[in-house]
Design a protein around this motif. Sequence first.
Motif, PDB file in Angstrom:
ATOM      1  N   LEU A   1       0.834  -1.206   0.000  1.00  0.00           N
ATOM      2  CA  LEU A   1       0.000   0.000   0.000  1.00  0.00           C
ATOM      3  C   LEU A   1       0.869   1.258   0.000  1.00  0.00           C
ATOM      4  CD1 LEU A   1      -2.742  -1.055   2.590  1.00  0.00           C
ATOM      5  CD2 LEU A   1      -2.963  -0.930   0.103  1.00  0.00           C
ATOM      6  N   CYS A   2       1.956   1.223   0.753  1.00  0.00           N
ATOM      7  CA  CYS A   2       2.855   2.377   0.809  1.00  0.00           C
ATOM      8  C   CYS A   2       3.530   2.599  -0.532  1.00  0.00           C
ATOM      9  CB  CYS A   2       3.897   2.160   1.899  1.00  0.00           C
ATOM     10  SG  CYS A   2       4.732   3.672   2.412  1.00  0.00           S
ATOM     11  N   VAL A   3       3.950   1.520  -1.184  1.00  0.00           N
ATOM     12  CA  VAL A   3       4.544   1.634  -2.523  1.00  0.00           C
ATOM     13  C   VAL A   3       3.554   2.264  -3.490  1.00  0.00           C
ATOM     14  CG1 VAL A   3       5.340   0.308  -4.523  1.00  0.00           C
ATOM     15  CG2 VAL A   3       6.197  -0.250  -2.247  1.00  0.00           C
ATOM     16  N   ALA A   4       2.290   1.834  -3.415  1.00  0.00           N
ATOM     17  CA  ALA A   4       1.263   2.399  -4.296  1.00  0.00           C
ATOM     18  C   ALA A   4       1.089   3.894  -4.048  1.00  0.00           C
ATOM     19  CB  ALA A   4      -0.062   1.664  -4.081  1.00  0.00           C
ATOM     20  N   MET A   5       1.135   4.309  -2.779  1.00  0.00           N
ATOM     21  CA  MET A   5       0.990   5.737  -2.467  1.00  0.00           C
ATOM     22  C   MET A   5       2.187   6.548  -2.950  1.00  0.00           C
ATOM     23  SD  MET A   5      -0.909   5.892   1.263  1.00  0.00           S
ATOM     24  CE  MET A   5       0.126   4.670   2.066  1.00  0.00           C
ATOM     25  N   VAL A   6       3.384   5.975  -2.795  1.00  0.00           N
ATOM     26  CA  VAL A   6       4.583   6.670  -3.282  1.00  0.00           C
ATOM     27  C   VAL A   6       4.545   6.794  -4.803  1.00  0.00           C
ATOM     28  CG1 VAL A   6       7.098   6.561  -3.470  1.00  0.00           C
ATOM     29  CG2 VAL A   6       5.990   5.997  -1.313  1.00  0.00           C
ATOM     30  N   LEU A   7       4.105   5.742  -5.474  1.00  0.00           N
ATOM     31  CA  LEU A   7       3.965   5.803  -6.933  1.00  0.00           C
ATOM     32  C   LEU A   7       2.978   6.896  -7.342  1.00  0.00           C
ATOM     33  CD1 LEU A   7       3.926   2.032  -7.972  1.00  0.00           C
ATOM     34  CD2 LEU A   7       5.540   3.756  -8.759  1.00  0.00           C
ATOM     35  N   LYS A   8       1.847   6.965  -6.642  1.00  0.00           N
ATOM     36  CA  LYS A   8       0.855   7.987  -6.946  1.00  0.00           C
ATOM     37  C   LYS A   8       1.427   9.380  -6.702  1.00  0.00           C
ATOM     38  CE  LYS A   8      -3.312   9.507  -7.868  1.00  0.00           C
ATOM     39  NZ  LYS A   8      -3.863   9.438  -9.239  1.00  0.00           N
ATOM     40  N   TYR A   9       2.169   9.532  -5.611  1.00  0.00           N
ATOM     41  CA  TYR A   9       2.766  10.828  -5.283  1.00  0.00           C
ATOM     42  C   TYR A   9       3.770  11.241  -6.349  1.00  0.00           C
ATOM     43  CZ  TYR A   9       5.726  14.212  -2.861  1.00  0.00           C
ATOM     44  OH  TYR A   9       6.468  15.327  -2.528  1.00  0.00           O
ATOM     45  N   ARG A  10       4.606  10.317  -6.781  1.00  0.00           N
ATOM     46  CA  ARG A  10       5.609  10.647  -7.795  1.00  0.00           C
ATOM     47  C   ARG A  10       4.956  10.916  -9.151  1.00  0.00           C
ATOM     48  NH1 ARG A  10      10.914   6.805  -6.528  1.00  0.00           N
ATOM     49  NH2 ARG A  10      11.355   7.753  -4.485  1.00  0.00           N
ATOM     50  N   GLN A  11       3.865  10.219  -9.434  1.00  0.00           N
ATOM     51  CA  GLN A  11       3.146  10.486 -10.682  1.00  0.00           C
ATOM     52  C   GLN A  11       2.582  11.898 -10.682  1.00  0.00           C
ATOM     53  OE1 GLN A  11      -0.152   7.857 -11.311  1.00  0.00           O
ATOM     54  NE2 GLN A  11      -0.330   8.350 -13.474  1.00  0.00           N
ATOM     55  N   GLU A  12       2.037  12.326  -9.548  1.00  0.00           N
ATOM     56  CA  GLU A  12       1.505  13.682  -9.456  1.00  0.00           C
ATOM     57  C   GLU A  12       2.621  14.721  -9.564  1.00  0.00           C
ATOM     58  OE1 GLU A  12      -0.606  13.816  -5.819  1.00  0.00           O
ATOM     59  OE2 GLU A  12      -2.379  12.743  -6.586  1.00  0.00           O
ATOM     60  N   GLN A  13       3.762  14.431  -8.930  1.00  0.00           N
ATOM     61  CA  GLN A  13       4.888  15.354  -9.026  1.00  0.00           C
ATOM     62  C   GLN A  13       5.378  15.485 -10.464  1.00  0.00           C
ATOM     63  OE1 GLN A  13       4.380  16.748  -5.886  1.00  0.00           O
ATOM     64  NE2 GLN A  13       6.574  17.139  -6.086  1.00  0.00           N
ATOM     65  N   GLU A  14       5.374  14.376 -11.180  1.00  0.00           N
ATOM     66  CA  GLU A  14       5.782  14.404 -12.588  1.00  0.00           C
ATOM     67  C   GLU A  14       4.798  15.222 -13.417  1.00  0.00           C
ATOM     68  OE1 GLU A  14       8.180  13.437 -15.889  1.00  0.00           O
ATOM     69  OE2 GLU A  14       8.533  13.156 -13.737  1.00  0.00           O
TER      70      GLU A  14
END
Length: 224
Positions: free
Chosen positions: A197-210
């Motif tokens: 779940l944490c990996v999924a949230m980090v992926l979502k966060y990095r996608q938004e930053q991109e």
Amino acid sequence: MPTKLMMIFVGLDFIFAGCGGLVLGFTLTSEQRMRETPTIDNVIQNLLLGQCPLTAGVVNAIFIFVTFLLSLPGLFLPTNRGWLRAQGWLVVFCAIFTLGLGLAVWVETLQTRTGLSHIWARETPLVQSLLQQKFDCCGYFNSTSPPFQQDNTCINSLVAAQKGGCIGPFSSASNKYLDLIFTAAFGIVGVDTLLVLCVAMVLKYRQEQERYRHIDEKNGLGGL
């Protein structure tokens, strides 16, 4: 400065690696114990550990360590998402693997009496005698089925007949020990789930930053 999400992610990642160390330590220690001379104190553990998938536990620990090592590029490359995706899938695989090991031990507890009767039948008279002394019982079902081993607890047929069989206390002690093992395995699966779940949230966060970075570049703010 690292965000709270990244700090939680790093913490869970190291806890995940610690779980791998726990699995490896338990399996290696268990294999060493099984080679020791049986005594009253270790006879139960040695018998039950022989029924546990210890080799699969070592393999599981290796996969956990490999997954942890592959997660390091994702930690040190703040914009990368490929390594994180790979880590996420590997953690899912490790969780399924660990869950399978836990379920295998749990199934053993569902058929304890049948399994222990086979274990008792194939063990040496010394081991059977140690079990009788540990539980103050004679024979498995009773003193005659199968026949008891004569020792300090079961001195003769008369004394043995007055004592109950070992099936009850042996089954109870076995279930308690195996419960600890599969509960620990399920706990590790819980850690794996949190990490996914944490990996999924980090992926979502990095996608938004991109996405925000692309918007800034289109607005001519890429250098800010």
